[in-house]
Design an enzyme around this catalytic site. Structure first.
Site, PDB file in Angstrom:
ATOM      1  N   SER A   1      15.209  -6.597   5.766  1.00  0.00           N
ATOM      2  CA  SER A   1      14.103  -5.885   5.106  1.00  0.00           C
ATOM      3  C   SER A   1      13.058  -5.476   6.130  1.00  0.00           C
ATOM      4  O   SER A   1      12.651  -6.300   6.948  1.00  0.00           O
ATOM      5  CB  SER A   1      13.390  -6.797   4.109  1.00  0.00           C
ATOM      6  OG  SER A   1      14.280  -7.636   3.471  1.00  0.00           O
TER       7      SER A   1
ATOM      8  N   ARG B   1      20.617 -23.475  14.465  1.00  0.00           N
ATOM      9  CA  ARG B   1      19.238 -23.455  13.968  1.00  0.00           C
ATOM     10  C   ARG B   1      18.266 -23.977  15.028  1.00  0.00           C
ATOM     11  O   ARG B   1      17.187 -23.459  15.230  1.00  0.00           O
ATOM     12  CB  ARG B   1      19.176 -24.327  12.707  1.00  0.00           C
ATOM     13  CG  ARG B   1      18.158 -23.863  11.738  1.00  0.00           C
ATOM     14  CD  ARG B   1      18.310 -24.582  10.421  1.00  0.00           C
ATOM     15  NE  ARG B   1      16.995 -25.106  10.082  1.00  0.00           N
ATOM     16  CZ  ARG B   1      16.745 -26.319   9.665  1.00  0.00           C
ATOM     17  NH1 ARG B   1      17.723 -27.170   9.515  1.00  0.00           N
ATOM     18  NH2 ARG B   1      15.536 -26.682   9.385  1.00  0.00           N
TER      19      ARG B   1
ATOM     20  N   ASN C   1      10.347 -15.296  11.696  1.00  0.00           N
ATOM     21  CA  ASN C   1      10.994 -16.540  11.258  1.00  0.00           C
ATOM     22  C   ASN C   1      11.303 -17.497  12.410  1.00  0.00           C
ATOM     23  O   ASN C   1      11.552 -17.040  13.508  1.00  0.00           O
ATOM     24  CB  ASN C   1      12.299 -16.176  10.535  1.00  0.00           C
ATOM     25  CG  ASN C   1      11.990 -15.693   9.130  1.00  0.00           C
ATOM     26  OD1 ASN C   1      11.169 -16.299   8.452  1.00  0.00           O
ATOM     27  ND2 ASN C   1      12.630 -14.624   8.719  1.00  0.00           N
TER      28      ASN C   1
ATOM     29  N   HIS D   1       9.433 -20.077   3.503  1.00  0.00           N
ATOM     30  CA  HIS D   1      10.039 -18.745   3.443  1.00  0.00           C
ATOM     31  C   HIS D   1      11.489 -18.889   3.916  1.00  0.00           C
ATOM     32  O   HIS D   1      11.849 -18.568   5.047  1.00  0.00           O
ATOM     33  CB  HIS D   1       9.289 -17.739   4.334  1.00  0.00           C
ATOM     34  CG  HIS D   1      10.050 -16.449   4.477  1.00  0.00           C
ATOM     35  ND1 HIS D   1      10.231 -15.577   3.426  1.00  0.00           N
ATOM     36  CD2 HIS D   1      10.725 -15.908   5.519  1.00  0.00           C
ATOM     37  CE1 HIS D   1      10.979 -14.559   3.836  1.00  0.00           C
ATOM     38  NE2 HIS D   1      11.283 -14.733   5.099  1.00  0.00           N
TER      39      HIS D   1
ATOM     40  N   ASP E   1       4.856  -5.880  22.718  1.00  0.00           N
ATOM     41  CA  ASP E   1       6.290  -6.203  22.680  1.00  0.00           C
ATOM     42  C   ASP E   1       6.674  -6.737  24.059  1.00  0.00           C
ATOM     43  O   ASP E   1       5.811  -6.849  24.942  1.00  0.00           O
ATOM     44  CB  ASP E   1       7.147  -4.999  22.247  1.00  0.00           C
ATOM     45  CG  ASP E   1       8.373  -5.471  21.449  1.00  0.00           C
ATOM     46  OD1 ASP E   1       9.242  -6.149  22.038  1.00  0.00           O
ATOM     47  OD2 ASP E   1       8.450  -5.170  20.241  1.00  0.00           O
TER      48      ASP E   1
ATOM     49  N   GLN F   1       1.881 -17.700  22.618  1.00  0.00           N
ATOM     50  CA  GLN F   1       1.019 -16.701  21.984  1.00  0.00           C
ATOM     51  C   GLN F   1      -0.202 -17.356  21.335  1.00  0.00           C
ATOM     52  O   GLN F   1      -1.267 -16.744  21.248  1.00  0.00           O
ATOM     53  CB  GLN F   1       1.840 -15.848  21.018  1.00  0.00           C
ATOM     54  CG  GLN F   1       2.889 -15.070  21.839  1.00  0.00           C
ATOM     55  CD  GLN F   1       3.603 -13.963  21.109  1.00  0.00           C
ATOM     56  OE1 GLN F   1       3.554 -13.879  19.893  1.00  0.00           O
ATOM     57  NE2 GLN F   1       4.293 -13.120  21.851  1.00  0.00           N
TER      58      GLN F   1
ATOM     59  N   ILE G   1      10.278  -3.902  11.684  1.00  0.00           N
ATOM     60  CA  ILE G   1       9.116  -4.110  10.807  1.00  0.00           C
ATOM     61  C   ILE G   1       7.884  -3.449  11.443  1.00  0.00           C
ATOM     62  O   ILE G   1       7.103  -2.772  10.774  1.00  0.00           O
ATOM     63  CB  ILE G   1       8.845  -5.609  10.550  1.00  0.00           C
ATOM     64  CG1 ILE G   1      10.006  -6.227   9.762  1.00  0.00           C
ATOM     65  CG2 ILE G   1       7.530  -5.814   9.785  1.00  0.00           C
ATOM     66  CD1 ILE G   1       9.890  -7.715   9.512  1.00  0.00           C
TER      67      ILE G   1
ATOM     68  N   ASP H   1       8.334 -12.401  -0.742  1.00  0.00           N
ATOM     69  CA  ASP H   1       9.068 -13.110  -1.795  1.00  0.00           C
ATOM     70  C   ASP H   1       8.324 -12.981  -3.132  1.00  0.00           C
ATOM     71  O   ASP H   1       8.930 -12.799  -4.182  1.00  0.00           O
ATOM     72  CB  ASP H   1       9.224 -14.587  -1.405  1.00  0.00           C
ATOM     73  CG  ASP H   1       9.801 -14.714  -0.002  1.00  0.00           C
ATOM     74  OD1 ASP H   1      10.946 -14.307   0.201  1.00  0.00           O
ATOM     75  OD2 ASP H   1       9.072 -15.176   0.908  1.00  0.00           O
TER      76      ASP H   1
ATOM     77  N   ARG I   1       8.883  -9.603  -4.416  1.00  0.00           N
ATOM     78  CA  ARG I   1      10.258  -9.495  -4.924  1.00  0.00           C
ATOM     79  C   ARG I   1      10.344 -10.081  -6.332  1.00  0.00           C
ATOM     80  O   ARG I   1      11.023  -9.541  -7.216  1.00  0.00           O
ATOM     81  CB  ARG I   1      11.217 -10.260  -4.004  1.00  0.00           C
ATOM     82  CG  ARG I   1      11.530  -9.529  -2.704  1.00  0.00           C
ATOM     83  CD  ARG I   1      12.229 -10.465  -1.726  1.00  0.00           C
ATOM     84  NE  ARG I   1      12.679  -9.750  -0.532  1.00  0.00           N
ATOM     85  CZ  ARG I   1      13.057 -10.356   0.587  1.00  0.00           C
ATOM     86  NH1 ARG I   1      13.042 -11.682   0.678  1.00  0.00           N
ATOM     87  NH2 ARG I   1      13.463  -9.647   1.618  1.00  0.00           N
TER      88      ARG I   1
ATOM     89  N   GLY J   1       9.522 -12.048  17.575  1.00  0.00           N
ATOM     90  CA  GLY J   1      10.152 -13.357  17.669  1.00  0.00           C
ATOM     91  C   GLY J   1      11.578 -13.219  18.136  1.00  0.00           C
ATOM     92  O   GLY J   1      12.061 -12.099  18.340  1.00  0.00           O
TER      93      GLY J   1
HETATM   94  P1  NAX Z   1      13.361  -6.743  15.217  1.00  0.00           P
HETATM   95  O1  NAX Z   1      14.352  -7.520  16.028  1.00  0.00           O
HETATM   96  O2  NAX Z   1      13.663  -5.353  14.813  1.00  0.00           O
HETATM   97  O3  NAX Z   1      11.959  -6.733  15.990  1.00  0.00           O
HETATM   98  C1  NAX Z   1      11.417  -7.841  16.603  1.00  0.00           C
HETATM   99  C2  NAX Z   1      10.627  -7.345  17.788  1.00  0.00           C
HETATM  100  O4  NAX Z   1       9.986  -8.478  18.383  1.00  0.00           O
HETATM  101  C3  NAX Z   1      11.487  -6.703  18.874  1.00  0.00           C
HETATM  102  O5  NAX Z   1      10.955  -5.442  19.223  1.00  0.00           O
HETATM  103  C4  NAX Z   1      11.408  -7.695  20.027  1.00  0.00           C
HETATM  104  O6  NAX Z   1      11.488  -7.062  21.295  1.00  0.00           O
HETATM  105  C5  NAX Z   1      10.030  -8.300  19.783  1.00  0.00           C
HETATM  106  N1  NAX Z   1       9.789  -9.572  20.451  1.00  0.00           N
HETATM  107  C6  NAX Z   1      10.660 -10.562  20.760  1.00  0.00           C
HETATM  108  N2  NAX Z   1      10.045 -11.548  21.421  1.00  0.00           N
HETATM  109  C7  NAX Z   1       8.741 -11.194  21.512  1.00  0.00           C
HETATM  110  C8  NAX Z   1       7.615 -11.788  22.104  1.00  0.00           C
HETATM  111  N3  NAX Z   1       7.708 -12.954  22.730  1.00  0.00           N
HETATM  112  N4  NAX Z   1       6.436 -11.131  22.038  1.00  0.00           N
HETATM  113  C9  NAX Z   1       6.339  -9.933  21.416  1.00  0.00           C
HETATM  114  N5  NAX Z   1       7.389  -9.311  20.865  1.00  0.00           N
HETATM  115  C10 NAX Z   1       8.571  -9.935  20.902  1.00  0.00           C
HETATM  116  O7  NAX Z   1      13.056  -7.683  13.949  1.00  0.00           O
HETATM  117  P2  NAX Z   1      12.342  -7.290  12.594  1.00  0.00           P
HETATM  118  O8  NAX Z   1      13.346  -6.854  11.619  1.00  0.00           O
HETATM  119  O9  NAX Z   1      11.194  -6.405  12.895  1.00  0.00           O
HETATM  120  O10 NAX Z   1      11.842  -8.730  12.109  1.00  0.00           O
HETATM  121  C11 NAX Z   1      10.835  -9.419  12.802  1.00  0.00           C
HETATM  122  C12 NAX Z   1      10.735 -10.843  12.306  1.00  0.00           C
HETATM  123  O11 NAX Z   1      10.339 -10.886  10.939  1.00  0.00           O
HETATM  124  C13 NAX Z   1      12.036 -11.626  12.391  1.00  0.00           C
HETATM  125  O12 NAX Z   1      11.769 -12.927  12.873  1.00  0.00           O
HETATM  126  C14 NAX Z   1      12.457 -11.710  10.936  1.00  0.00           C
HETATM  127  O13 NAX Z   1      13.301 -12.807  10.689  1.00  0.00           O
HETATM  128  C15 NAX Z   1      11.135 -11.832  10.245  1.00  0.00           C
HETATM  129  N6  NAX Z   1      11.078 -11.523   8.819  1.00  0.00           N
HETATM  130  C16 NAX Z   1      10.218 -12.251   8.064  1.00  0.00           C
HETATM  131  C17 NAX Z   1       9.993 -11.974   6.748  1.00  0.00           C
HETATM  132  C18 NAX Z   1       9.008 -12.742   5.945  1.00  0.00           C
HETATM  133  O14 NAX Z   1       8.891 -12.472   4.759  1.00  0.00           O
HETATM  134  N7  NAX Z   1       8.290 -13.721   6.495  1.00  0.00           N
HETATM  135  C19 NAX Z   1      10.781 -10.916   6.056  1.00  0.00           C
HETATM  136  C20 NAX Z   1      11.362  -9.910   6.967  1.00  0.00           C
HETATM  137  C21 NAX Z   1      11.882 -10.452   8.265  1.00  0.00           C
HETATM  138  O15 NAX Z   1      13.157 -10.944   8.060  1.00  0.00           O
END
Ligand code: NAX
Length: 360
Positions: free
Chosen positions: A270, A122, A155, A211, A42, A136, A16, A183, A186, A113
């Site tokens: 996504s 979970r 999430n 969400h 990151d 944070q 993202i 959402d 969508r 995250g």
């Molecule tokens: P990715 O796994 O591609 O990227 C997450 C990034 O966060 C990684 O680069 C990781 O190294 C970094 N990270 C982990 N711990 C960290 C910390 N303590 N401090 C800073 N960075 C850290 O996931 P991505 O597809 O980019 O999704 C990111 C988050 O968005 C996930 O939790 C995902 O579930 C959530 N989403 C939420 C959505 C929403 O509508 N609210 C929709 C899209 C997405 O699913």
């Protein structure tokens, strides 16, 4: 030149983040004239990838990231770039240090995250994220600009936002939100596809609650602008094979399950739509919603619509002068009431799970 706004993106090396930072730099979040200083955070294992993202941002030569003379301290913290005019400018901070990342930020988009991997309970995912968001929150509390606006994307988004609110008490609770705009978008997209109308002519869907798959996408108040004026969606579907009853079954399920459908198709969750929705969320919050339309945002419940205060719940909101307000007085039918309560119940359970994780 307007003074620059500092925008933090955590998890910036993730998928993202990779879609989001160029959108911000192109003006999709705060408009084409607002210079920004991107703060990208990151974790250490992703430091090289983060460096690569920064290199690409420089290579893309985005005008909003450039051309901002800063003071010497800023330049030292952020690295130096020479413009063709020879003055020192800076526009990107890429770091694995959370304090440095949060320093003076005006907007924080929390995408980083711990992902749920196969076989993980979970509770384990919650526990990992609760500790990340607690830490944070403290960093934002200490280092962010006063009145910093926070959007949590990662999430479990609603619960992460709640933990952030609890551990950053000096940030006003109205400034802490979570993303349900994806959402919402969508739902607009589904209506546009099914009724074969322009998505820009559809408005006022609502995402209620979490969400998660218990969210309630509600079209009861949605309208479409037609050549004969604004019509409720429920009236238009009468003339379509997409029968009214489908709005309460197929439509709801399609929106609730859209994330899973994307994963199935892309083998990845996504990213571009999530990034674009995050820009929409902040843009409307800061610059305002158009007259007569609302959007969905996860915000701290004040008890509106009988939703228990003390949880972050997605409501329909309008925004003006950088403040959101929950749209009041919408008629809620029995079907909607049940769905709204079910998703609230899940959030109350998540809250107690989050607190039990905090206690260890
Ligand atoms: P990715 O796994 O591609 O990227 C997450 C990034 O966060 C990684 O680069 C990781 O190294 C970094 N990270 C982990 N711990 C960290 C910390 N303590 N401090 C800073 N960075 C850290 O996931 P991505 O597809 O980019 O999704 C990111 C988050 O968005 C996930 O939790 C995902 O579930 C959530 N989403 C939420 C959505 C929403 O509508 N609210 C929709 C899209 C997405 O699913």
């Amino acid at each position: 030149v307007q003074s620059a706004v500092r925008i933090l993106v955590t998890g910036a090396a993730g998928q993202i983040g990779y879609a989001l930072v160029p959108m911000i730099a192109k003006g999709a979040m705060l408009g084409p004239d607002q210079p920004v200083i991107l703060h990208m955070l990151d974790i250490k294992p992703a430091a090289e990838a983060l460096k690569g993202v920064k290199m690409e941002l420089i290579d893309a030569a985005f005008p909003l990231l450039k051309g901002m003379p800063l003071n010497l301290q800023d330049c030292l913290t952020m690295g130096r770039f020479l413009t063709s005019y020879g003055c020192i400018i800076a526009g990107v901070v890429a770091t694995t240090d959370v304090a440095e990342a949060c320093k003076d930020v005006n907007i924080a988009v929390m995408v980083g995250g711990f992902p749920r991997t196969e076989g993980m309970e979970r509770k384990d995912v919650m526990s990992k994220n609760v500790s990340i968001y607690k830490a944070q929150a403290s960093a934002l509390e200490q280092h962010a600009a006063p009145n910093c606006k926070v959007l949590v994307v990662a999430n479990p988004a609603n619960s992460n936002a709640l933990i952030l609110k609890e551990f950053a008490p000096s940030i006003p609770e109205k400034n802490i939100t979570c993303l349900t705009r994806l959402d919402h978008n969508r739902a607009l997209g589904q209506i546009s596809e099914r009724l074969n109308v322009h998505v820009g002519d559809v408005k006022n869907v609502i995402i209620w609650g979490n969400h998660s798959s218990t969210q309630y996408p509600d079209v009861n108040h949605a309208t479409v602008m037609t050549s004969a004026g604004e019509k409720p969606v429920s009236e238009l579907v009468h003339d379509d094979q997409w029968q009214l009853h489908l709005l309460n079954s197929e439509f709801v399920a399609t929106v609730q399950q859209r994330g899973a459908a994307i994963i199935k198709a892309r083998k990845l969750s996504s990213a571009l739509s999530a990034a674009s929705s995050a820009c929409d969320h902040i843009r409307d919050w800061v610059l305002g919603t158009p007259q007569g339309s609302w959007v969905s945002m996860g915000v701290y419940s004040d008890g509106s619509y009988g939703i228990q205060p003390g949880i972050i719940y997605s409501f329909p909101v309008t925004c003006q002068k950088g403040e959101w307000s929950i749209v009041q007085g919408l008629k809620i039918d029995e079907f909607s009431r049940e769905k709204m309560d079910a998703t609230a119940k899940e959030l109350i359970e998540e809250k107690s799970l989050a607190y039990s994780c905090l206690k260890g």
